[in-house]
Design a protein around this motif. Structure first.
Motif, mmCIF file in Angstrom:
data_model
loop_
_atom_site.group_PDB
_atom_site.id
_atom_site.type_symbol
_atom_site.label_atom_id
_atom_site.label_comp_id
_atom_site.label_asym_id
_atom_site.label_seq_id
_atom_site.Cartn_x
_atom_site.Cartn_y
_atom_site.Cartn_z
ATOM 1 N N ILE A 130 41.816 39.959 38.669
ATOM 2 C CA ILE A 130 42.424 41.229 38.127
ATOM 3 C C ILE A 130 41.872 41.684 36.754
ATOM 4 O O ILE A 130 41.600 41.189 35.908
ATOM 5 N N PHE A 131 41.726 43.087 36.898
ATOM 6 C CA PHE A 131 41.128 43.685 35.823
ATOM 7 C C PHE A 131 41.654 43.677 34.586
ATOM 8 O O PHE A 131 40.926 43.133 33.624
ATOM 9 N N ASN A 132 42.765 43.678 34.339
ATOM 10 C CA ASN A 132 43.585 43.465 33.162
ATOM 11 C C ASN A 132 43.361 42.147 32.464
ATOM 12 O O ASN A 132 43.108 41.735 31.335
ATOM 13 N N TYR A 133 43.510 41.278 33.397
ATOM 14 C CA TYR A 133 42.982 39.823 32.907
ATOM 15 C C TYR A 133 41.876 39.588 32.510
ATOM 16 O O TYR A 133 41.486 38.617 31.662
ATOM 17 N N ARG A 134 40.860 40.159 33.133
ATOM 18 C CA ARG A 134 39.361 40.097 32.733
ATOM 19 C C ARG A 134 39.202 40.654 31.304
ATOM 20 O O ARG A 134 38.551 39.816 30.483
ATOM 21 N N LEU A 135 39.723 41.848 31.107
ATOM 22 C CA LEU A 135 39.695 42.024 29.888
ATOM 23 C C LEU A 135 40.346 41.290 28.841
ATOM 24 O O LEU A 135 39.824 40.949 27.710
ATOM 25 N N TRP A 136 41.672 40.728 29.050
ATOM 26 C CA TRP A 136 42.240 39.701 28.037
ATOM 27 C C TRP A 136 41.431 38.800 27.803
ATOM 28 O O TRP A 136 41.180 37.913 26.873
ATOM 29 N N PHE A 137 41.043 38.129 29.075
ATOM 30 C CA PHE A 137 40.166 36.815 28.822
ATOM 31 C C PHE A 137 39.186 36.956 27.883
ATOM 32 O O PHE A 137 38.734 36.239 26.909
ATOM 33 N N LEU A 138 38.126 38.018 28.044
ATOM 34 C CA LEU A 138 36.961 38.273 27.291
ATOM 35 C C LEU A 138 37.360 38.642 25.837
ATOM 36 O O LEU A 138 36.784 37.971 24.785
ATOM 37 N N GLY A 139 38.544 39.335 25.560
ATOM 38 C CA GLY A 139 38.878 39.701 24.300
ATOM 39 C C GLY A 139 39.305 38.481 23.638
ATOM 40 O O GLY A 139 39.022 38.038 22.565
ATOM 41 N N ALA A 140 40.025 37.476 24.261
ATOM 42 C CA ALA A 140 40.496 36.153 23.800
ATOM 43 C C ALA A 140 39.517 35.274 23.412
ATOM 44 O O ALA A 140 39.494 34.640 22.366
ATOM 45 N N LEU A 141 38.308 35.471 24.388
ATOM 46 C CA LEU A 141 37.249 34.326 24.001
ATOM 47 C C LEU A 141 36.522 34.795 22.613
ATOM 48 O O LEU A 141 36.326 33.782 21.950
ATOM 49 N N VAL A 142 36.420 35.937 22.600
ATOM 50 C CA VAL A 142 35.544 36.316 21.303
ATOM 51 C C VAL A 142 36.485 36.000 20.113
ATOM 52 O O VAL A 142 36.183 35.361 18.990
ATOM 53 N N SER A 143 37.578 36.369 20.248
ATOM 54 C CA SER A 143 38.718 36.150 19.051
ATOM 55 C C SER A 143 38.772 34.787 18.704
ATOM 56 O O SER A 143 38.955 34.178 17.697
ATOM 57 N N ASN A 144 38.870 33.825 19.772
ATOM 58 C CA ASN A 144 39.109 32.453 19.653
ATOM 59 C C ASN A 144 37.843 31.786 19.021
ATOM 60 O O ASN A 144 37.988 30.925 18.371
ATOM 61 N N ILE A 145 36.808 32.127 19.311
ATOM 62 C CA ILE A 145 35.450 31.762 18.782
ATOM 63 C C ILE A 145 35.751 31.958 17.119
ATOM 64 O O ILE A 145 35.593 30.838 16.627
ATOM 65 N N GLY A 146 35.937 33.227 16.715
ATOM 66 C CA GLY A 146 36.114 33.360 15.494
ATOM 67 C C GLY A 146 37.345 32.556 14.721
ATOM 68 O O GLY A 146 37.138 31.984 13.794
ATOM 69 N N ALA A 147 38.352 32.431 15.524
ATOM 70 C CA ALA A 147 39.529 31.702 14.852
ATOM 71 C C ALA A 147 39.190 30.008 14.700
ATOM 72 O O ALA A 147 39.496 29.349 13.817
ATOM 73 N N TRP A 148 38.331 29.262 15.702
ATOM 74 C CA TRP A 148 37.993 28.106 15.601
ATOM 75 C C TRP A 148 37.033 27.959 14.415
ATOM 76 O O TRP A 148 36.871 27.124 13.517
ATOM 77 N N MET A 149 36.187 29.008 14.322
ATOM 78 C CA MET A 149 35.180 29.078 13.047
ATOM 79 C C MET A 149 35.830 28.998 11.549
ATOM 80 O O MET A 149 35.732 28.192 10.691
#
Length: 441
Positions: free
Chosen positions: A7-26
């Protein structure tokens, strides 16, 4: 395993969340280490109090946050909450760089983080079903957890290295920049492809509606009870990892490695959860028992690397439990009440931290981190025992009709499975809302 990524929207959501979550864990790695080593002299109780400030607002504001998630446009709400979290990260980073941050100021800012997260979390959880629909919700929740734990695998390691190379202040500033990925995903999402949000009837929207719904579902009550015990006493990993790193004579890099070891096991657990066709309560019980057993084993490890290896098993059990419980709540709840029920679930799980984290921190200060870990492990075993006791006395565990010595369990089915079959005229959620109330065994 990866079907929601079609699903296109979920791919966007997944990638955005991945980058943001890396920063959150840092940032999470930096925050716990700053409180433990820069703002205090290895005071585990202070780390627990900071966690309490950060995770307390979801419990206090549960009457408002669930209603907001059900009443307003979730995409716009997430744009607001994500922007607020980014601004708070910049503020902490600047205060650290200028050398004026103190523990009381950190506690205030942690509370503000908690307030923003209190509104962000139920909206973000419910928004997943808005993106993929009810039929894919369980898989999408598991992939969200995989994204979260991929970030958890990378973020603490990167954060600990940055702590040494550039200092704690810049870690917070860098995290603020990663929020741009999530904001971009929310802006670029195709709004016409989102599932229509099921609204409550006129006069609805009260938290009491969600409370009554959960109270009428013994399976949800048991899930909430297990989540409470795990959240309060079991999942205090910032305290466990930071104090055990000090116990083994390690610096920030040692703390980051322990967090990454937890994440490695968590990632495997999340991916395996994504392979399952649906979330089952029996998996939540088994994972809670596994968490308890592995936690007690980890407390006996004599060497740092041995402890890190057992942390991988702990991470696997933890995420299996959390992902399955979250998927179970999402897929078996009435769509019109989903935001409020998820807010209650998150308040029970995250809001239990203000109760348990200071206690666990005080135990670590008084009797050492190994004793604190054992307390957390016992909580996991008690959670599993509650689930097993309910299963035995509820009548859901019984002998199979076709085999004399074979036992079977009547699991709650997802809403779309148990509603009467009619010709659909809209999306999964719209159909589920217009059908008769689900029949639960």
């Amino acid at each position: 395993m990866f079907r929601s990524l079609g699903i296109f929207n979920y791919r966007l959501w997944f990638l955005g969340a991945l980058v943001s979550n890396i920063g959150a864990w840092m940032q999470a790695t930096a925050q716990d280490w700053v409180v433990l080593t820069e703002l205090t002299n290895h005071d585990a109780t202070a780390v627990g109090v900071t966690m309490a400030c950060q995770f307390g607002p979801p419990l206090v504001l549960v009457g408002v946050t669930g209603w907001v998630a059900d009443r307003f446009d979730r995409r716009k709400l997430l744009l607001l909450t994500q922007s607020s979290l980014g601004i708070l990260s910049v503020v902490i980073g600047v205060l650290l760089l200028t050398g004026v941050l103190t523990l009381p100021i950190m506690l205030v800012l942690a509370t503000l983080f908690g307030v923003a997260n209190a509104f962000d979390a139920p909206a973000r959880q419910a928004f997943v079903s808005d993106i993929v629909g009810r039929s894919q919700a369980s898989n999408a929740v598991a992939l969200n957890s995989a994204s979260f734990n991929m970030a958890r695998l990378i973020g603490p390691a990167v954060g600990s290295i940055l702590l040494i190379l550039v200092g704690s202040g810049w870690v917070f500033v860098i995290n603020a920049a990663t929020f741009a990925a999530m904001l971009a995903a929310l802006i670029l999402i195709r709004r016409d492809e989102l599932q229509p949000v099921a609204r409550s009837k006129k006069g609805g929207g009260r938290l009491s509606d969600g409370v009554r719904y959960v109270a009428g579902r013994p399976d949800l009550v048991v899930t909430f009870a297990m989540a409470f015990l795990m959240g309060a006493f079991g999942m205090n990993f910032p305290i466990f990892a930071s104090t055990m790193a000090v116990e083994f004579g390690r610096d920030a890099d040692g703390y980051g490695l322990l967090s990454s070891a937890l994440a490695a096991g968590s990632l495997v657990g999340a991916l395996l959860a994504a392979r399952r066709d649906r979330a089952r309560l029996r998996v939540v019980m088994l994972a809670s028992a596994g968490f308890g057993a592995m936690s007690i084993v980890s407390a006996m490890m004599p060497a740092y690397l041995a402890y890190a290896l057992v942390c991988m098993a702990i991470g696997f059990c933890t995420v299996t439990m959390l992902t399955t419980a979250n998927g179970f709540v999402q897929t078996t709840t009435d769509p019109a009440l989903r935001g409020r029920v998820l807010a209650l679930y998150l308040a029970v799980m995250m809001g239990s931290t203000p109760i348990g984290a200071p206690i666990i921190g005080a135990v670590a200060d008084a009797w050492g981190p190994r004793t604190a870990i054992v307390v957390g492990g016992i909580a996991g075993l008690v959670a599993a025992a509650i689930g097993a006791a309910w299963l035995l006395f509820s009548g859901r565990l019984h002998r199979a009709d076709d085999r004399r010595f074979h036992l079977t369990i009547d699991e709650t089915r997802p809403v779309t499975v148990v509603t009467p079959v009619v010709e659909p005229t809209g999306t999964d959620d719209a159909v589920a809302q217009t059908h008769a109330a689900p029949t639960r065994r």
